[in-house]
Motif scaffolding. Structure first.
Motif, PDB file in Angstrom:
ATOM      1  N   VAL A   1       0.864  -1.182   0.000  1.00 31.05           N
ATOM      2  CA  VAL A   1       0.000   0.000   0.000  1.00 31.05           C
ATOM      3  C   VAL A   1       0.904   1.237   0.000  1.00 31.05           C
ATOM      4  O   VAL A   1       2.035   1.182   0.481  1.00 31.05           O
ATOM      5  CB  VAL A   1      -0.962   0.027   1.216  1.00 31.05           C
TER       6      VAL A   1
ATOM      7  N   VAL B   1      -0.564   5.529   4.669  1.00 29.15           N
ATOM      8  CA  VAL B   1      -1.297   5.136   5.868  1.00 29.15           C
ATOM      9  C   VAL B   1      -2.811   5.158   5.580  1.00 29.15           C
ATOM     10  O   VAL B   1      -3.535   4.240   5.981  1.00 29.15           O
ATOM     11  CB  VAL B   1      -0.949   6.065   7.051  1.00 29.15           C
TER      12      VAL B   1
ATOM     13  N   LEU C   1      -6.539  -0.016  19.360  1.00 25.90           N
ATOM     14  CA  LEU C   1      -7.183  -1.171  18.714  1.00 25.90           C
ATOM     15  C   LEU C   1      -7.671  -2.223  19.709  1.00 25.90           C
ATOM     16  O   LEU C   1      -8.220  -3.247  19.313  1.00 25.90           O
ATOM     17  CB  LEU C   1      -6.187  -1.828  17.749  1.00 25.90           C
TER      18      LEU C   1
ATOM     19  N   LEU D   1       3.650  -1.684   4.005  1.00 20.35           N
ATOM     20  CA  LEU D   1       3.799  -0.237   3.861  1.00 20.35           C
ATOM     21  C   LEU D   1       5.269   0.103   4.087  1.00 20.35           C
ATOM     22  O   LEU D   1       5.800  -0.138   5.176  1.00 20.35           O
ATOM     23  CB  LEU D   1       2.910   0.494   4.883  1.00 20.35           C
TER      24      LEU D   1
ATOM     25  N   ALA E   1       4.578   6.677  10.433  1.00 25.53           N
ATOM     26  CA  ALA E   1       3.426   5.853  10.043  1.00 25.53           C
ATOM     27  C   ALA E   1       2.623   5.344  11.240  1.00 25.53           C
ATOM     28  O   ALA E   1       1.386   5.334  11.203  1.00 25.53           O
ATOM     29  CB  ALA E   1       3.892   4.684   9.182  1.00 25.53           C
TER      30      ALA E   1
ATOM     31  N   ALA F   1       0.505   8.055  12.892  1.00 27.21           N
ATOM     32  CA  ALA F   1      -0.533   8.451  11.935  1.00 27.21           C
ATOM     33  C   ALA F   1      -1.639   7.400  11.911  1.00 27.21           C
ATOM     34  O   ALA F   1      -2.835   7.720  11.880  1.00 27.21           O
ATOM     35  CB  ALA F   1       0.071   8.627  10.546  1.00 27.21           C
ATOM     36  N   LEU F   2      -1.239   6.152  11.933  1.00 25.68           N
ATOM     37  CA  LEU F   2      -2.208   5.054  11.936  1.00 25.68           C
ATOM     38  C   LEU F   2      -3.068   5.117  13.202  1.00 25.68           C
ATOM     39  O   LEU F   2      -4.297   4.974  13.146  1.00 25.68           O
ATOM     40  CB  LEU F   2      -1.434   3.722  11.857  1.00 25.68           C
TER      41      LEU F   2
ATOM     42  N   LYS G   1      -5.594   7.877  12.808  1.00 26.66           N
ATOM     43  CA  LYS G   1      -6.630   7.718  11.769  1.00 26.66           C
ATOM     44  C   LYS G   1      -7.595   6.574  12.014  1.00 26.66           C
ATOM     45  O   LYS G   1      -8.597   6.449  11.306  1.00 26.66           O
ATOM     46  CB  LYS G   1      -5.966   7.584  10.404  1.00 26.66           C
ATOM     47  N   LEU G   2      -7.274   5.717  12.962  1.00 25.77           N
ATOM     48  CA  LEU G   2      -8.161   4.561  13.173  1.00 25.77           C
ATOM     49  C   LEU G   2      -9.342   4.918  14.068  1.00 25.77           C
ATOM     50  O   LEU G   2      -9.210   5.717  14.974  1.00 25.77           O
ATOM     51  CB  LEU G   2      -7.363   3.414  13.780  1.00 25.77           C
TER      52      LEU G   2
END
Ligand SMILES: Cc1cc2nc3c(=O)[nH]c(=O)nc-3n(C[C@H](O)[C@H](O)[C@H](O)COP(=O)(O)OP(=O)(O)OC[C@H]3O[C@@H](n4cnc5c(N)ncnc54)[C@H](O)[C@@H]3O)c2cc1C
Ligand SMILES: Nc1ncnc2c1ncn2[C@@H]1O[C@H](COP(=O)(O)O)[C@@H](O)[C@H]1O
Lengths: 252, 308
Positions: free
Chosen positions: A236, A239, B219, B293, B300, B303-304, B307-308
């Motif tokens: 991918v 993000v 998560l 990725l 990253a 950011a993850l 954004k989750l």
């Protein structure tokens, strides 16, 4: 105090294992073989105990094909004093099971009378994680597996063990079997002069038959197969794209 | 066939997930008696009685069994062995400590880390860090085996079966427990979590490892680590995933700053979906990742999390 360290000759941990097409096993012909990494740690620990004056002699023993001599020479070059090879197979593809290894080691313990046996927690070929525990049972000795710290004082050893929940410390009465985990120490490299000296150190050769141990396997290997392969994945670019994929799959 | 299953009991409590998964393997072999051993094990016994597949529960309580030291627990199991064809346990560090000792007392081989049960004598198990799978047939009168829990679904529940207490042989006095240093955590257990976020040497320090924890908490995931991260002191030993650490197979495994050495893959390659974040596009982890990725994890991962 004498320490006995069993060392196994295994496929080098960096080698990519190849399963034979006919399902008969893993290809070990012309493959780099080394000392089981856990056993290097066991040898190192024994040598350190000798350097500290706790141990007087370190004896290493290997069971298998005659080529295991090379593994024993490596241990001697690291600083072990003496080696015993127990020949129990002719073919490099024959693996001697932990139960038979433990029975042979029990005989050697009978002859050598060590106060401590330091073994690896697991051989990286069969991944059994059994020999130390089995030897301990056969001898009726105490056992401390998966050691990440070891100290010997008087007639007992204090051992910190790596367990599922964290760390556990126990005190075992000597004589005892300790099996070592990866974080116990960093094994030294043998220096060239020590490799030369190791060639002159004593290496006794015996056979399993001499010791009266039957090494016939209890487990027949019916088949050896490649593990199921994973389907190819995708890369991918960002993000955001990753988040979108995971949401699409209902994973987050 | 009669099967004795050693339940995973920690501090008097039944570890349900590991025991229920091993139960599924045990139930394929015959009628299952569950053994709960500990300084206190009665409550664990009550819980085990409601595991689908249990026909009887044996409770063994004695101070000598308190920390499940191998010598005393193995002696107890050996004293019960006569009535059983199979003696099983989930492949936890406790059982790996105890069952080989039991096997040697009975003069049989132990079959470690069984990943599939073919029939009463035949089992599959991974070897060479999972690079090969062996099918082995035991010629021993009794089979002693540890069960790799990722290979089996957890057994369900049932109306409680009978619970009996059993006599405990005298203590061997060979070893004494000194202390446990167990990590207390609000996060789910690594081996049974639905999502695992793991960090490797790429994290660079214990402080930076916190970004892995933050993603995991977002998560509701467990945290794992590579051996390099544990050896470097970024993470505790009980987080290690791999050939010599824990074996996990969650729905989602997110590997951050982990190169993907075979010894690490051995512990996670049966995860349903694998995500890898690594700045090196050549990293072997990408060969087994479902989503890869190529990125700096310090950008990253936060950011993850956001954004989750
Ligand atoms: C007997 C034996 C048993 C072992 N058992 C295990 C085991 O159970 N579990 C285990 O994990 N290992 C085990 N190992 C060790 C294994 O061989 C590897 O050394 C280890 O897994 C490497 O860990 P790592 O991937 O974190 O580190 P490395 O291999 O050093 O990889 C670090 C990765 O991080 C990436 N990276 C660095 N900085 C960044 C950044 N800023 N952003 C993104 N990516 C970055 C790098 O590109 C690299 O790919 C064992 C080894 C032996 C010999
Ligand atoms: N053939 C062998 N020769 C010498 N030592 C062995 C042998 N097999 C096992 N061992 C020892 O037992 C440990 C555990 O091996 P295993 O039970 O096969 O996983 C190894 O790390 C060695 O210390």
């Amino acid at each position: 105090m004498k320490i006995l360290v069993p060392v196994k000759r295994v496929i080098d941990y960096n080698v990519k294992v190849r399963v034979k097409a006919d399902g008969s096993g893993v290809d070990l012909a012309n493959v780099k073989m080394s000392m089981n990494p856990f056993d290097e740690i066991a040898v190192e620990e024994a040598i350190r105990l000798k350097e500290k004056g706790v141990a007087t002699e370190v004896v290493v023993v290997s069971i298998g094909v005659k080529q295991a001599q090379e593994t024993l020479r490596t241990a001697l070059a690291m600083g072990a004093d003496r080696a015993i090879l127990v020949e129990a197979a002719d073919d490099v593809h024959t693996d001697i099971e932990p139960l038979a290894v433990a029975k042979i080691l029990a005989k050697i313990v009978g002859e050598e009378q060590p106060q401590l046996v330091i073994a690896g927690k697991q051989a990286i070929d069969n991944d059994m994680n059994a020999t130390g525990q089995m030897l301990s049972a056969l001898l009726g000795w105490s056992q401390a597996t998966f050691a990440s710290e070891l100290s010997v004082e008087g007639d007992a050893a204090t051992v910190t063990r790596e367990v599922d929940g964290g760390l556990q410390t126990i005190k075992v009465r000597l004589p005892a079997i300790v099996t070592v985990d990866l974080r116990l120490n960093e094994p030294r490299y043998a220096s060239l002069p020590n490799i030369m000296k190791a060639k002159k150190k004593p290496l006794d050769v015996k056979t399993a038959a001499d010791l009266g141990v039957d090494v016939a396997p209890r487990l027949t290997v019916v088949k050896t197969a490649e593990p199921a392969a994973r389907a190819a994945g995708e890369m991918v670019g960002s993000v955001d794209e990753l988040v979108a994929k995971l949401k699409e799959k209902g994973l987050v | 066939m009669a099967v004795l299953l050693l339940a995973e009991v920690t501090g008097g409590e039944l570890q349900l997930d590991a025991t229920a998964k091993a139960m599924t393997a045990a139930a394929k072999l015959g009628e299952v008696t569950v053994l709960c051993a500990g300084a206190s094990a009665a409550a664990a016994g009550e819980a085990a009685a409601t595991l689908a597949g249990a026909s009887k529960v044996l409770v063994a309580e004695d101070a000598s069994l308190g920390h499940r030291l191998a010598e005393d627990t193995a002696q107890l199991i050996a004293s019960l062995a006569e009535s059983y064809d199979h003696i099983l346990a989930p492949a936890t560090t406790d059982a790996k400590n105890i069952l080989p000792r039991v096997a040697a007392l009975l003069d049989v081989m132990v079959i470690s880390d069984v990943s599939a049960v073919i029939d009463a004598d035949t089992f599959e198990r991974p070897v060479y860090a999972g690079n090969a799978v062996q099918t082995v047939k035991s010629g021993d009168a009794k089979k002693v085996a540890t069960i790799r829990t990722t290979g089996f679904e957890a057994a369900g529940t049932q109306a409680a079966c009978a619970v009996e207490t059993v006599a405990v042989p005298g203590a061997t006095g060979l070893s004494d427990w000194v202390e446990d240093r167990l990590a207390a955590s609000d996060r789910p257990d690594l081996t049974s979590a639905k999502i695992v976020v793991s960090g490797g040497r790429g994290l660079g320090s214990e402080e930076s490892f916190a970004i892995i924890g933050a993603l995991a908490d977002k998560l509701g995931a467990a945290v794992g680590a590579s051996r390099a991260a544990v050896d470097s002191g970024y993470a505790p030993n009980d987080w290690q995933v791999g050939q010599t650490g824990k074996v996990v197979a969650p729905e989602l495994y997110i590997a951050c700053g982990i190169s993907g050495a075979i010894q690490h893959l051995a512990g996670m390659k049966d995860s349903k979906v694998i995500v890898a974040i690594n700045k090196d596009e050549e990293a072997p982890i990408f060969q087994i990742a479902d989503y890869g990725l190529v990125a700096d994890l310090f950008e990253a991962v936060p950011a993850l999390t956001e954004k989750l």
